[in-house]
Design a protein around this motif. Sequence first.
Motif, PDB file in Angstrom:
ATOM      1  N   PHE A 165      34.775  44.740  19.957  1.00  0.00           N
ATOM      2  CA  PHE A 165      34.416  45.868  20.818  1.00  0.00           C
ATOM      3  C   PHE A 165      34.947  45.590  22.222  1.00  0.00           C
ATOM      4  O   PHE A 165      34.893  44.459  22.712  1.00  0.00           O
ATOM      5  CB  PHE A 165      32.900  46.044  20.865  1.00  0.00           C
ATOM      6  N   THR A 166      35.446  46.650  22.877  1.00  0.00           N
ATOM      7  CA  THR A 166      36.039  46.497  24.207  1.00  0.00           C
ATOM      8  C   THR A 166      35.421  47.478  25.206  1.00  0.00           C
ATOM      9  O   THR A 166      35.176  48.636  24.882  1.00  0.00           O
ATOM     10  CB  THR A 166      37.565  46.732  24.154  1.00  0.00           C
ATOM     11  N   GLU A 168      29.002  60.875  20.868  1.00  0.00           N
ATOM     12  CA  GLU A 168      27.571  60.644  21.062  1.00  0.00           C
ATOM     13  C   GLU A 168      27.397  59.444  21.972  1.00  0.00           C
ATOM     14  O   GLU A 168      27.967  58.378  21.727  1.00  0.00           O
ATOM     15  CB  GLU A 168      26.907  60.391  19.703  1.00  0.00           C
ATOM     16  N   GLU A 169      26.625  59.580  23.027  1.00  0.00           N
ATOM     17  CA  GLU A 169      26.429  58.486  23.968  1.00  0.00           C
ATOM     18  C   GLU A 169      25.419  57.480  23.400  1.00  0.00           C
ATOM     19  O   GLU A 169      24.316  57.850  22.999  1.00  0.00           O
ATOM     20  CB  GLU A 169      25.940  59.005  25.318  1.00  0.00           C
ATOM     21  N   ILE A 170      25.816  56.208  23.365  1.00  0.00           N
ATOM     22  CA  ILE A 170      24.934  55.154  22.859  1.00  0.00           C
ATOM     23  C   ILE A 170      24.991  53.959  23.808  1.00  0.00           C
ATOM     24  O   ILE A 170      25.797  53.919  24.740  1.00  0.00           O
ATOM     25  CB  ILE A 170      25.327  54.697  21.435  1.00  0.00           C
ATOM     26  N   LYS A 171      24.161  52.959  23.531  1.00  0.00           N
ATOM     27  CA  LYS A 171      24.161  51.709  24.293  1.00  0.00           C
ATOM     28  C   LYS A 171      24.581  50.568  23.358  1.00  0.00           C
ATOM     29  O   LYS A 171      24.006  50.401  22.283  1.00  0.00           O
ATOM     30  CB  LYS A 171      22.774  51.426  24.868  1.00  0.00           C
ATOM     31  N   VAL A 206      29.276  45.326  16.271  1.00  0.00           N
ATOM     32  CA  VAL A 206      29.763  45.756  14.953  1.00  0.00           C
ATOM     33  C   VAL A 206      29.320  47.183  14.663  1.00  0.00           C
ATOM     34  O   VAL A 206      30.107  48.021  14.211  1.00  0.00           O
ATOM     35  CB  VAL A 206      29.263  44.806  13.845  1.00  0.00           C
ATOM     36  N   GLN A 207      28.065  47.478  14.951  1.00  0.00           N
ATOM     37  CA  GLN A 207      27.539  48.821  14.701  1.00  0.00           C
ATOM     38  C   GLN A 207      28.252  49.888  15.533  1.00  0.00           C
ATOM     39  O   GLN A 207      28.324  51.053  15.124  1.00  0.00           O
ATOM     40  CB  GLN A 207      26.040  48.854  15.029  1.00  0.00           C
ATOM     41  N   ALA A 208      28.822  49.482  16.657  1.00  0.00           N
ATOM     42  CA  ALA A 208      29.495  50.445  17.531  1.00  0.00           C
ATOM     43  C   ALA A 208      30.610  51.183  16.806  1.00  0.00           C
ATOM     44  O   ALA A 208      30.875  52.359  17.093  1.00  0.00           O
ATOM     45  CB  ALA A 208      30.057  49.720  18.752  1.00  0.00           C
ATOM     46  N   ARG A 209      31.254  50.519  15.848  1.00  0.00           N
ATOM     47  CA  ARG A 209      32.356  51.142  15.099  1.00  0.00           C
ATOM     48  C   ARG A 209      31.890  52.417  14.390  1.00  0.00           C
ATOM     49  O   ARG A 209      32.678  53.358  14.208  1.00  0.00           O
ATOM     50  CB  ARG A 209      32.920  50.133  14.109  1.00  0.00           C
TER      51      ARG A 209
END
Length: 415
Positions: A361-362, A329-332, A319-322
């Motif tokens: 998320f995909t 910005e690169e995240i995990k 959910v936070q990925a949105r």
Amino acid sequence: MRIILLFFLLSYNFLEAQNIEIQLKNLETKLENLRLQQKEVLLAIEDLKMQKVMADLQPMLPTLGVGEELVSHSLMALVYAEDYEQARWVGHIITPDVVNGVVGRTNDFRPDPKIKTGSAVEQDYFIKTLQPDSAYVYDGFGYDRGHLAPSADFRWSEKALSESYYYSNMSPQLAEFNRGIWADLESLLRAYLFRNSTTQLFVFTGPVLKPGLPTIPRAKNKVAIPEQYWKIALDFKNRKAIAFLVPQNTKGYPLTSFATSIDEIEKITGIDFFTGLENTLEETLEKQIDKSTFLTTIASGDVEPLSAVTLPPAHFNSVQARLYMGRNEEIKVCGKVVGARASRKGNILLNLDQQYPNELFTIFINKEQLVNFSYDPLSNWKDKYIVVRGKVNNLGNVPVIYVEKENQLSEFREK
């Protein structure tokens, strides 16, 4: 002689035609009388059904607090909280009749005549001004008139559905909440009756009311704006129960994230539900959080997003990925692969936590990049918790990370 015979035949035919017309009118009148009788019988049946529903609901009603008064309508009961100008709770039963109900929305919003102190009114939600051309101009206050007991639950009774538009059954809800996750929850419970058409569902709904809530500034009666809403459902016949506590701002989390127990709703609201049940049975049902029964997506393999507070630093859930879409910005991102499929073009798509077409998320692997993998991503990651590293892009309004190398993917292990 021929003239006399012709006159006789014409007269006979005329009289015969008149006779047939009279017979037709008599039969049409008879049919109309039968229709009226049928309507009277159907209304009588509906009235008896409503009486039975309310008789079933009565022993399940919450215990009334000091100074509280029970207000009963044809298919719903409620307690009104005058200080907040909305119901503290509304109770009703979704019956199998909802499956074949055909009554549509009435939109006849109006004050509840049974609220002795006076319920909220139209001017608590908007002002409408009549223009010289007889058209109305609406000046809204920013909130929907959100049903607590949804009108569609009563679509087998025109009378009860109309009563669901009393302002005592309304609460100010943000449009995206009322028409989004709240509507989804209402539909979910009706769908339960489509799958279980021999039972009925006891439903109680309300806002979380507490001192200090903001009010609609321009509202005539200063209606309070709740931050959270709750809904509980009980299938007494099959001993199944669930509750939901949903904030107006869901921050993108799916409905499954807000499932809870009746016990938790009682702690938050101070309302004592189902006191008419035997104590042991009441305790058992009120502890239940039966997601697999009520939430078909959970039953089919979806899971809740990982808790944000338990993730390692710089790791985010599905959910936070949105929040990172398009930020370069690169995240995990962490989650469970609940859907793994290859497109017709040969691309690989891995969905975290919720399956297509409701994906949160995909992970997208272009077929040309599969040469960079020493294993088959479809079989290797299906049903596993995973960490994907990369920049979050937008794919049809779904956050996506395009993966080019296998070192962007790793197994997620909780610390």
